[in-house]
Design an enzyme around this catalytic site. Structure first.
Site: not given
Ligand code: ACO
Length: 339
Positions: A113, A266, A296
């Site tokens: 990215c 990004h 993304n």
């Molecule tokens: N829909 C519904 N529920 C979901 C989904 C979904 N798509 N995905 C995960 N969940 C659930 C999980 O199973 C979990 O359930 P549980 O509590 O029963 O176990 C709950 O939601 C919370 O999951 P987390 O992974 O803890 O959610 P979080 O609040 O951390 O959000 C996310 C996840 C959005 C990926 C966050 O960590 C984030 O934004 N991280 C940054 C990563 C990113 O943006 N990556 C892009 C690529 S990296 C880059 O470009 C540099």
């Protein structure tokens, strides 16, 4: 002094739009969850017969047209992608052939990215040698091909697309010369248009928090060809390094956050964008946001946002644009330019 400046931008998004609602019909997710955690509402998905070099071709043609530069004038192509058409030749070479040109340098940059920021910094450094006249710098991705569509924690985050810029070499710049084609005359208050500085970093010890840990050997895939991510770790890392490299770029140019006209980070997640702007002391109104519409698109996200904000008139001649990338590797970097 020799430097490069952006003289045209272009982008391309595949026709197929996949909304959160459509995803929710396929898997256990919801529009509410995706919007609340990421800000994403929809993404574009490439057709089966569309490859990175095809997306890059559309974006490149748009950038060439905006720049008023003919394809034959391009003597350097740097294409950032982690989803190339094939293992080799590079997608940059395939793009060169599709543009109907030959002889200039063409290669891919793989920094996930951060790819576009790495590619722009590389092209700018090569332009400064004085050996090249016009460069095409592209970020293009088909991340939909490396997603595990049964993993709701990752597949909802990404989309496909391409963005491109044409760089022109400038020598003995006239402070009154204009920057982006058609955007009017640059203000002499800001100095001449061009890339002011680039700052690239990497820390390979974080390779496992975002990766596609597969490889091909003897005709078989070893490991997994799908994206794996520790979302929480990525989030924390991204916000910290984007702020750090943003400040590094400003400090290198003796500039303050108030002097940034547009911040283009990004586009991973709207919460990462908001947190970065807040840490840097840059108001949300100066942040270009496309993640809601594109999701993304990895290396394509910054040039897509740059093109959109240029074409809708937000980015004008004589402004300071700060691009900040972060991605797998981990890699991160910033490019500060004056339009
Ligand atoms: N829909 C519904 N529920 C979901 C989904 C979904 N798509 N995905 C995960 N969940 C659930 C999980 O199973 C979990 O359930 P549980 O509590 O029963 O176990 C709950 O939601 C919370 O999951 P987390 O992974 O803890 O959610 P979080 O609040 O951390 O959000 C996310 C996840 C959005 C990926 C966050 O960590 C984030 O934004 N991280 C940054 C990563 C990113 O943006 N990556 C892009 C690529 S990296 C880059 O470009 C540099």
């Amino acid at each position: 002094m020799v430097r490069s400046r952006v003289v045209g931008t272009g982008s391309y998004l595949p026709a197929n739009v996949l909304t959160n609602q459509a995803l929710a019909q396929r898997m256990d997710t919801s529009d509410e969850w995706i919007v609340a955690r990421t800000g994403i509402r929809q993404r574009h998905i490439a057709a089966d017969d569309e490859f990175v070099s095809d997306l890059a071709l559309h974006a490149s043609r748009a950038a060439l047209e905006a720049a008023g530069v003919r394809a034959e004038q391009i003597d350097l192509i740097v294409l950032a992608t982690s989803t190339p058409d094939m293992i080799f030749p590079s997608s940059a070479c395939l793009l060169q052939a599709k543009l109907g040109i030959k002889g200039g340098a063409a290669f891919d940059v793989q920094a996930v990215c951060s790819g576009f920021v790495y590619a722009l910094a590389t092209a700018d450094a090569l332009m400064r040698t004085g050996q090249y006249r016009y460069a095409l710098v592209i970020g293009a991705e088909v991340f939909s091909r490396i997603l595990d569509w049964s993993d709701r924690g990752t597949c909802v985050l990404f989309g496909d697309g391409a963005g491109a810029v044409v760089l022109a070499r400038e020598e003995g710049l006239d402070v009154a010369s204009s920057g982006l084609a058609g955007l009017g005359t640059a203000s002499s208050r800001h100095g001449p248009p061009g890339i002011l500085s680039s700052h690239l970093h990497a820390d390979g010890s974080y390779s496992d928090i975002l990766c596609v840990p597969g490889t091909v050997n003897a005709g078989k895939v070893y490991g997994t060809p799908f994206l794996r991510m520790d979302g929480g770790a990525v989030f924390k890392f991204a916000v910290r390094v984007l702020d750090e490299v943003g400040r590094e770029a400003l400090s290198a140019n003796a500039m303050t956050p108030e002097q940034v006209d547009w911040l283009i980070p990004h586009q991973a997640n709207v919460r990462i964008l908001d947190a970065t702007a807040k840490r840097m002391g840059i108001p949300e109104s100066k942040v270009v946001v496309t993640v809601d519409q594109h999701a993304n698109t990895s290396a394509a996200s910054i040039p897509l946002a740059f093109d959109l904000a240029t074409r809708d008139g937000r980015i004008r001649g004589g402004q300071h644009v700060l691009m900040l990338g972060v991605g797998g590797g981990f890699t991160w970097g910033g490019v500060l330019l004056r339009t």
